[in-house]
Write a protein that holds these residues in place. Structure first.
Motif, PDB file in Angstrom:
ATOM      1  N   ALA A 125       0.817  -1.220   0.000  1.00 33.59           N
ATOM      2  CA  ALA A 125       0.000   0.000   0.000  1.00 33.59           C
ATOM      3  C   ALA A 125       0.849   1.268   0.000  1.00 33.59           C
ATOM      4  N   ARG A 126       2.173   1.112  -0.120  1.00 33.71           N
ATOM      5  CA  ARG A 126       3.106   2.245  -0.157  1.00 33.71           C
ATOM      6  C   ARG A 126       3.013   3.091   1.117  1.00 33.71           C
ATOM      7  N   LEU A 127       3.043   2.430   2.280  1.00 35.51           N
ATOM      8  CA  LEU A 127       2.919   3.128   3.558  1.00 35.51           C
ATOM      9  C   LEU A 127       4.267   3.383   4.225  1.00 35.51           C
ATOM     10  N   GLY A 128       5.317   3.442   3.451  1.00 36.23           N
ATOM     11  CA  GLY A 128       6.632   3.695   4.027  1.00 36.23           C
ATOM     12  C   GLY A 128       6.721   5.006   4.783  1.00 36.23           C
ATOM     13  N   PHE A 129       5.811   5.930   4.501  1.00 36.19           N
ATOM     14  CA  PHE A 129       5.839   7.225   5.185  1.00 36.19           C
ATOM     15  C   PHE A 129       5.556   7.107   6.680  1.00 36.19           C
ATOM     16  N   ILE A 130       5.037   5.953   7.152  1.00 36.53           N
ATOM     17  CA  ILE A 130       4.730   5.836   8.584  1.00 36.53           C
ATOM     18  C   ILE A 130       5.987   5.910   9.442  1.00 36.53           C
ATOM     19  N   ALA A 131       7.161   5.839   8.799  1.00 38.69           N
ATOM     20  CA  ALA A 131       8.404   6.011   9.562  1.00 38.69           C
ATOM     21  C   ALA A 131       8.474   7.397  10.190  1.00 38.69           C
ATOM     22  N   SER A 132       7.657   8.324   9.679  1.00 37.41           N
ATOM     23  CA  SER A 132       7.681   9.696  10.200  1.00 37.41           C
ATOM     24  C   SER A 132       6.558   9.976  11.186  1.00 37.41           C
ATOM     25  N   VAL A 133       5.795   8.936  11.580  1.00 38.82           N
ATOM     26  CA  VAL A 133       4.652   9.165  12.467  1.00 38.82           C
ATOM     27  C   VAL A 133       5.100   9.626  13.846  1.00 38.82           C
ATOM     28  N   LEU A 134       6.169   9.044  14.367  1.00 42.69           N
ATOM     29  CA  LEU A 134       6.631   9.413  15.703  1.00 42.69           C
ATOM     30  C   LEU A 134       7.568  10.614  15.609  1.00 42.69           C
ATOM     31  N   SER A 135       7.178  11.717  16.222  1.00 39.19           N
ATOM     32  CA  SER A 135       8.024  12.911  16.229  1.00 39.19           C
ATOM     33  C   SER A 135       9.224  12.687  17.143  1.00 39.19           C
ATOM     34  N   LYS A 136      10.236  13.535  17.019  1.00 39.60           N
ATOM     35  CA  LYS A 136      11.437  13.373  17.838  1.00 39.60           C
ATOM     36  C   LYS A 136      11.140  13.436  19.336  1.00 39.60           C
ATOM     37  N   PRO A 137      10.363  14.425  19.821  1.00 38.21           N
ATOM     38  CA  PRO A 137      10.110  14.456  21.267  1.00 38.21           C
ATOM     39  C   PRO A 137       9.442  13.185  21.777  1.00 38.21           C
TER      40      PRO A 137
END
Length: 565
Positions: A125-137
């Motif tokens: 489903a091309r969901l590789g963007f979920i790597a950015s779900v968790l913010s740094k803080p």
């Protein structure tokens, strides 16, 4: 797409291996032997952390090492058992297994397969963007919570004190009440091993502190024991390689594992991509997130079929080969060979390892991931984000790791929505020194155009912030000196509009017409925004809103209008 091209896309590591150069062999071999040696104590320790016998750590690493070398886009990522993933898996499976060790092991293997399925479906489903779900803080807070949880989970094995609690604060209270139960020999072995690991990490990071510490503790305990071990040891470790097969679980069990698997995918994948990118950037190659999702799926597939448990990546096993000059993922293949040799020929030695020494390995890993500098950095940049990190850490400590993941994700989403709901905005003025229009609050030299208000809104305009946009425009008109004839809306930061935003903009235009604003225009809007405005009949000639490609174009039109009056 041909079968060969599909295979090449699925296994990008093969292309790297095909171009392998003879000069790479020596650094890759040395790094592979080093990583393999690191894996011996770490795999056993993380298996126990996952609630499984030590040999299951080897079962969980053999297939993933080889598969990632072929399917991953990182040439250095150290895949396999990892403490955060192990404790997250143990938290979820323990509530389902009902105290049955055989069922527990089967559920762990099934969990790895469920993780694999989620990853592969996500990649499709091309969901590789979920790597950015968790913010740094939130990530800093979550990892800190995991580190402190790891520390508390090893108190019993490290000190000999019997502890039954399964979360951080109850464990701490129980330990304080049971201080008299500390076993001096167990504490001595654990503390000595930890001192070696931490000392070598500081004095000579390239030395295998965990392996040296565990080996020294094993030799010492063996030498001082007369028949009966001085402290609890690992015990029997089966020889040979794992048998392949599907775990014996029901469909209902799989359904109950889904929430745990979702947390592991989110945390494991985020960690994989962040770790891989940190190394790839220094070595001149790139990471493809969607392919990393495929690789995480395939590594967990092989782990589950080999009686293992969910795996992710280890920062320490990634940094070490890079520091030794390794060039390719041959490192992982060599490391897998070391693990195979260990299982086939050293099971008797593994059985004599003190459990306190393995606890020391986990404690050392926990201390390494507690990110105090990260909190300092957040505090300097944004105290609100530092507080967010603290809340995420407490989510893990007060409840458990799985709920901590949900808290972390929720906080990330809330923080993102908060920023979008109340984005930065500004009134702009002409600043000839930089040949452009800039924020009048940041540049006192910037001069607003008499009779013209240029306003910028720095966020997509949608239901969450549409009312704020209207309110801020009206406030800017009230606060700006003079009587405005034109209003120019700088839409460079407005990437898109939804239906609510279009309705709000229509209502704003009607309101501005009533207070005698002669013309309202948008400037620097992208094609998608312009298209939506046109379909909503807001742009001229069907609407009243005028469109300009740049702010300067709008200003020139305004000045020409003033001269013609």
């Amino acid at each position: 797409m041909t079968a060969r091209s599909r295979a090449a896309a699925l296994f990008p590591g093969v292309a790297v291996l095909r171009r392998y150069e003879r000069g790479w062999w020596r650094p890759d071999l040395m790094a592979g032997l080093t990583v393999g040696a690191m894996l011996i104590p770490q795999s056993m320790a993380y298996a126990e952390l996952a609630g499984l016998p030590p040999e299951y750590g080897f079962y969980a690493v053999l297939g993933p090492l080889v598969v990632y070398a072929l399917a991953g886009t990182s040439r250095h990522l150290g895949v396999g058992p990892e403490p955060g993933t192990a404790i997250l898996a143990a938290t979820g499976v323990a509530t389902i297994a009902g105290g049955d060790p055989m069922r527990y092991a089967a559920l762990m293997a099934a969990l790895a397969l469920v993780v694999a399925g989620m990853c592969l479906l996500g990649a499709a489903a091309r969901l590789g963007f979920i790597a950015s779900v968790l913010s740094k803080p939130v990530l800093v807070g979550y990892i800190t919570g995991v580190g402190l949880t790891l520390l508390s989970s090893q108190v019993a094995a490290f000190t000999g004190v019997a502890i039954e609690a399964d979360t951080f604060f109850p464990r701490l209270v129980e330990f304080v009440h049971e201080l008299r139960g500390i076993d001096a020999a167990t504490l001595g072995v654990g503390a000595g091993t930890l001192a070696v690991v931490l000392g070598l990490r500081k004095l000579s990071p390239k030395l295998l502190g965990a392996l040296i510490g565990v080996a020294a503790a094993t030799i010492l305990v063996w030498a001082l024991s007369s028949g009966q071990p001085l402290v609890p040891v690992v015990g029997t470790v089966p020889e040979g390689l794992p048998t392949l097969g599907m775990p014996d679980v029901s469909l209902a069990d799989v359904g109950r594992l889904l929430p745990v698997a979702g947390g592991i995918v989110l945390v494991g994948f985020t960690d994989n991509v962040l770790t891989a990118r940190s190394i790839a950037g220094r070595h001149g190659y790139s990471i493809e997130p969607n392919q990393e999702l495929v690789a995480l799926g395939l590594t967990n597939l092989t782990s589950g079929l080999s009686q293992g448990f969910p795996v992710s990546s280890s920062a320490s096993r990634t940094v070490v080969p890079a520091s030794l000059g390794s060039k390719t993922q041959v490192v992982s293949i060599v490391a897998a060979a070391v693990v195979v040799a260990t299982l086939l020929f050293l099971s008797g030695v593994l059985a004599q390892i003190p459990r306190a020494a393995l606890a020391a390995v986990i404690i050392a890993a926990a201390l390494a991931i507690i990110d105090i500098p990260g909190y300092r950095s957040l505090w300097q940049v944004s105290r609100q984000e530092a507080l967010l990190a603290v809340v995420a850490a407490f989510g893990v400590l007060v409840f458990n790791v799985l709920i901590g993941v949900l808290v972390a994700v929720s906080l990330s989403i809330i923080a993102a929505l908060g920023r979008m709901a109340r984005p930065h905005d500004a009134v702009l003025g002409d600043y000839p020194a930089v040949d452009g229009w800039v924020e009048v609050d940041a540049y006192p030299q910037a001069v607003p155009e008499p009779g013209l208000l240029v306003y910028r809104f720095d966020a997509p305009l949608f239901f969450l912030n549409a009312d704020r946009f209207r309110t801020r425009v009206e406030e800017a008109l009230e606060e700006n000196p003079g009587v405005e004839e034109w209003l120019v809306l700088d839409f460079e930061g407005v990437g898109t509009l939804d239906a609510t935003a279009l309705d709000t903009l229509s209502e704003l235009l009607e309101r501005l017409a009533r207070i005698r604003i002669g013309l309202v225009a948008v400037a620097r809007a992208n094609d998608d925004v312009v298209s939506r405005l046109r379909r909503a009949d807001l742009l001229e000639p069907t609407g009243t809103l005028r469109n300009y490609a740049t702010i300067n174009a709008a200003v020139r039109a305004y000045r020409q209008h003033r001269r013609s009056d």
